[in-house]
Motif scaffolding. Sequence first.
Motif, PDB file in Angstrom:
ATOM      1  N   UNK A  56      21.382  10.982 114.826  1.00  0.00           N
ATOM      2  CA  UNK A  56      20.379   9.973 115.227  1.00  0.00           C
ATOM      3  C   UNK A  56      19.894   8.798 114.116  1.00  0.00           C
ATOM      4  N   UNK A  57      19.920   9.413 112.885  1.00  0.00           N
ATOM      5  CA  UNK A  57      19.728   8.476 111.766  1.00  0.00           C
ATOM      6  C   UNK A  57      20.608   7.596 111.470  1.00  0.00           C
ATOM      7  N   UNK A  58      21.872   8.058 111.705  1.00  0.00           N
ATOM      8  CA  UNK A  58      23.180   7.313 111.333  1.00  0.00           C
ATOM      9  C   UNK A  58      23.290   6.049 112.375  1.00  0.00           C
ATOM     10  N   UNK A  59      22.935   6.407 113.767  1.00  0.00           N
ATOM     11  CA  UNK A  59      22.950   5.513 114.767  1.00  0.00           C
ATOM     12  C   UNK A  59      21.988   4.300 114.282  1.00  0.00           C
ATOM     13  N   UNK A  60      20.744   4.625 114.069  1.00  0.00           N
ATOM     14  CA  UNK A  60      19.753   3.577 113.794  1.00  0.00           C
ATOM     15  C   UNK A  60      20.412   2.989 112.352  1.00  0.00           C
ATOM     16  N   UNK A  61      20.663   3.663 111.585  1.00  0.00           N
ATOM     17  CA  UNK A  61      21.050   2.670 110.259  1.00  0.00           C
ATOM     18  C   UNK A  61      22.325   1.883 110.527  1.00  0.00           C
ATOM     19  N   UNK A  62      23.208   2.035 111.465  1.00  0.00           N
ATOM     20  CA  UNK A  62      24.370   1.547 111.924  1.00  0.00           C
ATOM     21  C   UNK A  62      23.786   0.260 112.668  1.00  0.00           C
ATOM     22  N   UNK A  63      22.774   0.293 113.576  1.00  0.00           N
ATOM     23  CA  UNK A  63      22.121  -0.551 114.287  1.00  0.00           C
ATOM     24  C   UNK A  63      21.285  -1.575 113.248  1.00  0.00           C
ATOM     25  N   UNK A  64      20.705  -0.942 112.291  1.00  0.00           N
ATOM     26  CA  UNK A  64      20.150  -1.971 111.440  1.00  0.00           C
ATOM     27  C   UNK A  64      20.802  -2.600 110.548  1.00  0.00           C
ATOM     28  N   UNK A  65      22.041  -2.184 110.073  1.00  0.00           N
ATOM     29  CA  UNK A  65      23.074  -2.830 109.378  1.00  0.00           C
ATOM     30  C   UNK A  65      23.578  -4.149 110.298  1.00  0.00           C
ATOM     31  N   UNK A  66      23.934  -3.783 111.478  1.00  0.00           N
ATOM     32  CA  UNK A  66      24.311  -4.890 112.313  1.00  0.00           C
ATOM     33  C   UNK A  66      23.473  -5.863 112.416  1.00  0.00           C
TER      34      UNK A  66
END
Length: 138
Positions: A116-126
């Motif tokens: 879940x955190x990885x998905x949120x971090x990836x979205x943030x980087x996007x």
Amino acid sequence: MNKTISDDSGLVSLPSAWPFPPTVERLCEAITAAGYHVFSRVDHAANAAHAGITLRPTELVLLGSPRVGTELMLDQQRVGLDLPSKVLVWQDGQDKVWLTYNTAAWLVQRHGLGEGGSAAATALEGTLAQVCGQAASE
């Protein structure tokens, strides 16, 4: 425009086609347009000048979205140490202006984020790539 520079330190640096002040303003406008908040701006060069030291233009823009930040902290609460997110706008010795931010991989590795955190971090980087790209491009 030069290519984005990414390295093993978890940083992405993107060159701007604009001088320093318009780059910072364009970044703040792009952040707001993306639905994020500009929480604060730290003018490191002005602070250095107050101490009698000359620093090339350097400003830290703190930004975020409670929705994204909370998702990260629900995974690993200590990720709050690196929130709100930040973009450093800085001018190098050749007067080139850059925007620098942290990668998702760095946040994931540093804080041991799960799925879940990885998905949120990836979205943030996007989002960071998007707003920095908008600020930097002609």
